[in-house]
Design a protein around this motif. Sequence first.
Motif, short mmCIF file in Angstrom:
data_model
loop_
_atom_site.label_atom_id
_atom_site.label_comp_id
_atom_site.label_asym_id
_atom_site.label_seq_id
_atom_site.Cartn_x
_atom_site.Cartn_y
_atom_site.Cartn_z
N HIS A 193 53.77 49.86 96.08
CA HIS A 193 55.08 50.81 96.48
C HIS A 193 56.35 50.27 96.12
O HIS A 193 57.44 50.13 95.97
CB HIS A 193 54.88 51.21 98.10
CG HIS A 193 54.42 50.50 98.67
ND1 HIS A 193 54.55 49.37 99.28
CD2 HIS A 193 52.76 50.81 99.35
CE1 HIS A 193 53.84 49.00 100.42
NE2 HIS A 193 52.97 50.48 100.43
N HIS A 194 55.93 48.99 95.68
CA HIS A 194 57.69 47.75 94.58
C HIS A 194 57.83 48.78 93.91
O HIS A 194 56.93 49.70 92.95
CB HIS A 194 56.20 46.90 94.51
CG HIS A 194 57.26 45.80 93.46
ND1 HIS A 194 58.21 44.78 94.19
CD2 HIS A 194 58.22 44.93 92.33
CE1 HIS A 194 59.08 43.88 93.20
NE2 HIS A 194 58.59 44.85 92.27
N SER A 195 59.02 48.53 93.70
CA SER A 195 60.29 49.44 92.89
C SER A 195 60.96 48.04 92.19
O SER A 195 60.85 47.41 92.60
CB SER A 195 61.43 49.99 93.94
OG SER A 195 60.90 51.19 93.99
N PHE A 196 60.81 48.35 90.47
CA PHE A 196 60.24 47.19 89.22
C PHE A 196 62.01 46.93 89.36
O PHE A 196 62.46 48.38 89.21
CB PHE A 196 59.48 47.60 88.29
CG PHE A 196 57.88 47.13 89.15
CD1 PHE A 196 57.86 46.24 88.79
CD2 PHE A 196 57.06 48.29 89.23
CE1 PHE A 196 55.99 45.82 89.08
CE2 PHE A 196 56.05 47.39 89.11
CZ PHE A 196 55.85 46.75 89.40
N ALA A 197 62.57 46.47 88.83
CA ALA A 197 64.38 46.58 88.29
C ALA A 197 63.61 46.65 87.01
O ALA A 197 62.86 46.27 86.71
CB ALA A 197 64.42 45.18 88.89
N ASP A 205 61.29 50.57 84.04
CA ASP A 205 61.46 50.26 85.61
C ASP A 205 60.26 51.11 86.47
O ASP A 205 60.26 51.19 86.00
CB ASP A 205 63.14 50.25 86.60
CG ASP A 205 63.26 51.85 86.08
OD1 ASP A 205 63.13 53.00 85.97
OD2 ASP A 205 64.49 52.01 86.56
N GLY A 206 60.79 50.98 87.51
CA GLY A 206 59.49 51.86 88.13
C GLY A 206 59.22 52.41 89.31
O GLY A 206 59.84 51.27 90.31
N ALA A 207 59.17 53.35 90.46
CA ALA A 207 59.37 53.20 91.25
C ALA A 207 58.40 54.29 91.80
O ALA A 207 58.11 55.61 90.99
CB ALA A 207 61.12 53.99 91.58
N PRO A 208 57.91 54.58 93.02
CA PRO A 208 56.88 55.31 93.36
C PRO A 208 57.73 56.50 93.37
O PRO A 208 58.46 56.61 94.56
CB PRO A 208 56.14 54.35 94.99
CG PRO A 208 57.18 53.69 95.28
CD PRO A 208 58.47 53.19 94.28
N ILE A 209 56.83 57.41 93.48
CA ILE A 209 56.98 58.36 94.11
C ILE A 209 55.56 58.62 95.61
O ILE A 209 54.21 59.30 95.06
CB ILE A 209 56.37 59.98 93.36
CG1 ILE A 209 57.57 60.00 92.39
CG2 ILE A 209 56.37 61.29 94.05
CD1 ILE A 209 57.38 60.67 91.02
N GLY A 210 56.16 59.19 96.25
CA GLY A 210 55.27 59.51 97.95
C GLY A 210 54.85 57.67 97.93
O GLY A 210 56.16 57.03 98.29
#
Length: 268
Positions: free
Chosen positions: A24-28, A71-76
């Motif tokens: 669930h890491h959100s990438f910079a 970048d990238g962030a989880p949905i859920g």
Amino acid sequence: MAKNQFRMLRSALSGVEAVEAETHHSFARHTHEQFGIGLMSAGAQSSLSGRGMVESEAGDIITVNPNEVHDGAPIGEGRSWRILYFDPAIVSGLSREISESGVGRSEIPHPVIRNAATAARFEMLFGAVTGGRAAEDLLREELLLQLVADVMRERSCTEERPMVPASIRAARDLIDDDPLAAVSLADLSRESGLSRFQVLRGFAKATGLTPHAYLVQARIHIARRLIAQGMPLAEAAFASGFADQSHMTRVFVRKYGLSPRLYAGAFL
């Protein structure tokens, strides 16, 4: 895999790296020097791409072009994926071979592709690349050529990327020419002919990164190459312009999810 786990797998193909992730890491915001072609295996994510914000979910092919800010962030709760990173020369060469005119595309046109046949082809290629059996050389060659053909033949988006102004290119080139050199906004201002505020605002708009973030990204690219060549981590940190190994590690993990030590382990 446990959550927030990244695995760098041994690759049977030179110039190709293989990664598995569940996180669930959100990438910079960051870039890769390579082409990336992957498959979301569970969950979903939203991400910035060269074409704007996009969403991907399980079963989708995800792609990134060299030096494309994303970048990238989880949905859920989280998501998992497998991805192959290719040295640019591999994909560019195959793209020229695939093209009837002999002039291939320089970029994969879509950041997300929903195509079950392409997804199945990726699964087979990932298994063949990480399986390492010599008998699969022909299979790997076939699957790689077919996968690149799949992602390159997708119709391009009608919106073209805006051109980077000459003034910002001059500032960017100052960093690219020597990423290890100390550089200030005054240096970039002088090189571009813009005020410090104008160059800061224009650089972020054109590249997706501030000048400092762009400089740090250039240095982590150097570190990645040195680590892949077998340089000890502390030496790689110093040689790529970081204050120390812990500084390099923090940047590496924030941008790529895995530690430099795990990355190095795939090349032993």
